[in-house]
Design an enzyme around this catalytic site. Sequence first.
Site, PDB file in Angstrom:
ATOM      1  N   HIS A  55       0.853  -1.202   0.000  1.00  0.00           N
ATOM      2  CA  HIS A  55       0.000   0.000   0.000  1.00  0.00           C
ATOM      3  C   HIS A  55       0.880   1.241   0.000  1.00  0.00           C
ATOM      4  O   HIS A  55       1.296   1.735   1.048  1.00  0.00           O
ATOM      5  CB  HIS A  55      -0.921  -0.013   1.228  1.00  0.00           C
ATOM      6  CG  HIS A  55      -2.046   0.974   1.142  1.00  0.00           C
ATOM      7  ND1 HIS A  55      -3.368   0.602   1.123  1.00  0.00           N
ATOM      8  CD2 HIS A  55      -2.055   2.328   1.058  1.00  0.00           C
ATOM      9  CE1 HIS A  55      -4.138   1.669   1.045  1.00  0.00           C
ATOM     10  NE2 HIS A  55      -3.351   2.739   1.013  1.00  0.00           N
ATOM     11  N   GLU A 102     -10.847   3.056   7.020  1.00  0.00           N
ATOM     12  CA  GLU A 102      -9.859   4.070   7.409  1.00  0.00           C
ATOM     13  C   GLU A 102     -10.607   5.279   7.953  1.00  0.00           C
ATOM     14  O   GLU A 102     -10.575   5.573   9.140  1.00  0.00           O
ATOM     15  CB  GLU A 102      -8.992   4.473   6.213  1.00  0.00           C
ATOM     16  CG  GLU A 102      -7.981   5.557   6.544  1.00  0.00           C
ATOM     17  CD  GLU A 102      -7.296   6.127   5.304  1.00  0.00           C
ATOM     18  OE1 GLU A 102      -6.288   6.813   5.481  1.00  0.00           O
ATOM     19  OE2 GLU A 102      -7.779   5.905   4.179  1.00  0.00           O
TER      20      GLU A 102
END
Length: 366
Positions: free
Chosen positions: A21, A213
Amino acid sequence: MAGTAAVAPTIVARAPKALLHDHLDGGLRPSTIVELAEAAGYTGLPTTDAVALGQWFRDSADSGSLERYLETFSHTVAVMQTREQLARVARECALDLAADGVVYAESRFAPEQHLAGGLTLEEVVDAVLTGFREGEQEAAAAGTPIRMRTLLTAMRHAARSREIAELAVRYRDEGVGGFDIAGAEAGFPPTRHLDAFEYLRRENAHFTIHAGEGFGLPSIWEAIQWCGADRLGHGVRIVDDIATGDDGIPALGRLAAYVRDMRIPLEMCPSSNIQTGAARSVAEHPITMLKRLRFRVTVNTDNRLMSGTSMSREMQLLVDEAGWTIDDLRWATINAMKSAFLPFDERLTIIEHVVKPGYAALGAHG
């Protein structure tokens, strides 16, 4: 994991690393931004001093808000609008990661954000892939080989996800590992892009989804159960489905248990999560509890420029503030390679011939 003494920075720096990521437009060198802006006549930078600019990005990203964090990208995207700009940024990304000990990396970007200079989507992807290949070649010549892949990202608030998904499939044999959606989660659920995900599944293509998130469990649930995500980008809010009783033993809810049972990889980014308010500190970051519960945890950078970070720094923070050992770092690295959007035999080769020998040389135990 076996308990060992604290891991020195010199050891962490030498450890083989796998990165799943990382945002290409979030990892530019400040000096490169200044040079590209000057050459392109872009006058929007808050400063043209590279050191001060790097500090500005870090300070601006420390807002505690995902939306404010995302605003910083307007400056990096502004200098990534030509073939030459894109290829340079991609080449430098590969070189910077390789110099940090990363042996495998997937760096993602949104092609639709790089069309202001007149490029087509295909020309954008070609330029980035060219830069990655150049970086790989230079890194190998320097004795720090790295394997680069890219993920094509669609923006959650836009309406081009099916088009970008088709682009990812078209380039999957050229270095594109898969697909992603990114951007503000609240108000833009992943099911808005269901057509793209259904297409990818029909094409046997890989995809990850930013979820958990800036928004909670519903975002994770939709990403997995409606969209069929192979991995979760961040996924930190899965802890909202884990309760700790009076006996101190964690109890997993149905969603958390499913994520663990199915070995769904969590692309966790500690420093970034602190900046956006998803976690209070590295010491308290859920990644350590999730590691202890044996979720498929991976360690990542997210945006190296905005967080002023690297894979070595993220790992060292976990060592220094959360008590991770060299064996923990090895475990997370193997998790990442197991979860990579790369053919199985190639993943296995990197694990067996690069990662395991590299950690063995550092004193890690399998």
